[in-house]
Design an enzyme around this catalytic site. Structure first.
Site, PDB file in Angstrom:
ATOM      1  N   HIS A 171     -49.147  16.828 -29.370  1.00 21.14           N
ATOM      2  CA  HIS A 171     -48.965  18.235 -29.708  1.00 21.14           C
ATOM      3  C   HIS A 171     -48.166  18.878 -28.558  1.00 21.14           C
ATOM      4  O   HIS A 171     -48.033  18.271 -27.472  1.00 21.14           O
ATOM      5  CB  HIS A 171     -50.338  18.911 -29.845  1.00 21.14           C
ATOM      6  CG  HIS A 171     -50.978  18.701 -31.194  1.00 21.14           C
ATOM      7  ND1 HIS A 171     -52.137  19.338 -31.585  1.00 21.14           N
ATOM      8  CD2 HIS A 171     -50.607  17.940 -32.257  1.00 21.14           C
ATOM      9  CE1 HIS A 171     -52.450  18.971 -32.809  1.00 21.14           C
ATOM     10  NE2 HIS A 171     -51.545  18.132 -33.246  1.00 21.14           N
ATOM     11  N   CYS A 210     -56.146  20.072 -28.065  1.00 19.91           N
ATOM     12  CA  CYS A 210     -55.457  20.756 -26.956  1.00 19.91           C
ATOM     13  C   CYS A 210     -56.416  21.687 -26.224  1.00 19.91           C
ATOM     14  O   CYS A 210     -56.352  21.813 -24.996  1.00 19.91           O
ATOM     15  CB  CYS A 210     -54.242  21.509 -27.488  1.00 19.91           C
ATOM     16  SG  CYS A 210     -53.019  20.389 -28.232  1.00 19.91           S
ATOM     17  N   ASN A 265     -44.137  19.544 -29.688  1.00 17.93           N
ATOM     18  CA  ASN A 265     -44.764  18.582 -30.593  1.00 17.93           C
ATOM     19  C   ASN A 265     -43.801  17.424 -30.884  1.00 17.93           C
ATOM     20  O   ASN A 265     -42.646  17.653 -31.214  1.00 17.93           O
ATOM     21  CB  ASN A 265     -45.156  19.315 -31.890  1.00 17.93           C
ATOM     22  CG  ASN A 265     -45.974  18.452 -32.823  1.00 17.93           C
ATOM     23  OD1 ASN A 265     -45.544  17.396 -33.270  1.00 17.93           O
ATOM     24  ND2 ASN A 265     -47.180  18.909 -33.122  1.00 17.93           N
ATOM     25  N   CYS A 284     -55.242  23.800 -30.958  1.00 13.82           N
ATOM     26  CA  CYS A 284     -56.180  23.046 -31.806  1.00 13.82           C
ATOM     27  C   CYS A 284     -57.342  22.509 -30.972  1.00 13.82           C
ATOM     28  O   CYS A 284     -57.349  22.622 -29.751  1.00 13.82           O
ATOM     29  CB  CYS A 284     -55.429  21.886 -32.480  1.00 13.82           C
ATOM     30  SG  CYS A 284     -55.322  20.403 -31.444  1.00 13.82           S
ATOM     31  N   ASP A 334     -50.551  17.205 -39.124  1.00 11.82           N
ATOM     32  CA  ASP A 334     -50.659  17.557 -37.699  1.00 11.82           C
ATOM     33  C   ASP A 334     -51.994  18.183 -37.353  1.00 11.82           C
ATOM     34  O   ASP A 334     -52.447  18.102 -36.216  1.00 11.82           O
ATOM     35  CB  ASP A 334     -49.516  18.510 -37.313  1.00 11.82           C
ATOM     36  CG  ASP A 334     -49.234  18.464 -35.819  1.00 11.82           C
ATOM     37  OD1 ASP A 334     -49.017  17.353 -35.299  1.00 11.82           O
ATOM     38  OD2 ASP A 334     -49.252  19.519 -35.178  1.00 11.82           O
ATOM     39  N   GLU A 344     -48.802  21.262 -26.467  1.00  9.01           N
ATOM     40  CA  GLU A 344     -49.549  21.471 -25.217  1.00  9.01           C
ATOM     41  C   GLU A 344     -49.793  20.145 -24.498  1.00  9.01           C
ATOM     42  O   GLU A 344     -49.718  20.063 -23.262  1.00  9.01           O
ATOM     43  CB  GLU A 344     -50.903  22.133 -25.521  1.00  9.01           C
ATOM     44  CG  GLU A 344     -50.811  23.491 -26.210  1.00  9.01           C
ATOM     45  CD  GLU A 344     -50.849  23.385 -27.737  1.00  9.01           C
ATOM     46  OE1 GLU A 344     -50.259  22.428 -28.304  1.00  9.01           O
ATOM     47  OE2 GLU A 344     -51.459  24.265 -28.368  1.00  9.01           O
TER      48      GLU A 344
END
Lengths: 145, 145
Positions: free
Chosen positions: A50, A82, A39, A79, A142, A52
């Site tokens: 993020h 992602c 991140n 999330c 976030d 990923e």
């Protein structure tokens, strides 16, 4: 400990050391890491990097077939953004460090045929618990809260 | 023509002039553009900078409340990744130039309470038709095919 999850945890810890959010990820193809990331909200003032997404970006432009055969390791349940990237590229396998501190779109991924495995890793849980306790506002930012 | 959709089209055309994929987007808050973007797969070797993602990134880190009140304009129906980003940040309104050349995750967005309006704009359709005819492999790469 799976060497690839350890690499994702190493990325998360690196992010924490940089003053960032401790979530890391690696993209693995043919038993090789082709992209590492963590991140970078704080480090790059980024709304989209993020862990990923950073791993996908650092893997560079890959042929569709590579994504289809790849496995994404991430220290935290992915999330909606992602998870959407995972679905866009047809990544078929996702290994998640933990989903106790945040539950992402695992149900959507599974429904779409993605093999999602959750390791319930204590290190991953502790990293996020400590971080959320220290920086609740940054964490909320976030995840769009 | 809506001035904000025109700004998204201008972004898409700029991307095409750069040799990239002609998809543009702007994020609007309080009747002001706070982020502009276009697809940068070619220009930056990026796997994640779709037009919508680029607009979100260029808007920078915003408070949750700004996203909730914002409208995202995009020349093309948003893919799973970009739809996921819209859901992550709770953007409640999305104006889409066209969905004839590519149908994104509009159903998921609507089901999640997002107001999705499709303009069926002929310029947007023509930009994508011409691009897909010229560069089918690049287009397929962008949508994970």
């Amino acid at each position: 400990m799976d060497v690839f999850m350890q690499a994702a945890i190493d990325e998360a810890q690196l992010g924490r050391e940089e003053g960032g959010i401790p979530i890391g990820s690696v993209l693995v193809h043919n038993n090789q890491i082709i992209g590492r990331g963590h991140n970078r909200r704080v480090q790059k003032g980024s709304a989209i990097l993020h862990g990923e997404m950073d791993a996908l970006e650092n893997a560079g432009r890959q042929p569709a077939g590579v994504y289809r055969e790849a496995t994404l390791y991430t220290t935290l349940s992915p999330c909606p953004m992602c998870s959407g990237a995972i679905l866009l590229y047809g990544i078929k396998r996702v290994i998640v460090g933990e989903n106790q501190t945040f539950m992402g779109e695992e149900a959507l991924l599974k429904k779409s045929g993605v093999d999602v495995q959750v390791l319930h890793n204590d290190n991953c849980v502790k990293m996020m618990r400590d971080f959320i306790q220290d920086s609740p506002e940054l964490w909320n930012e976030d995840i769009g809260v």
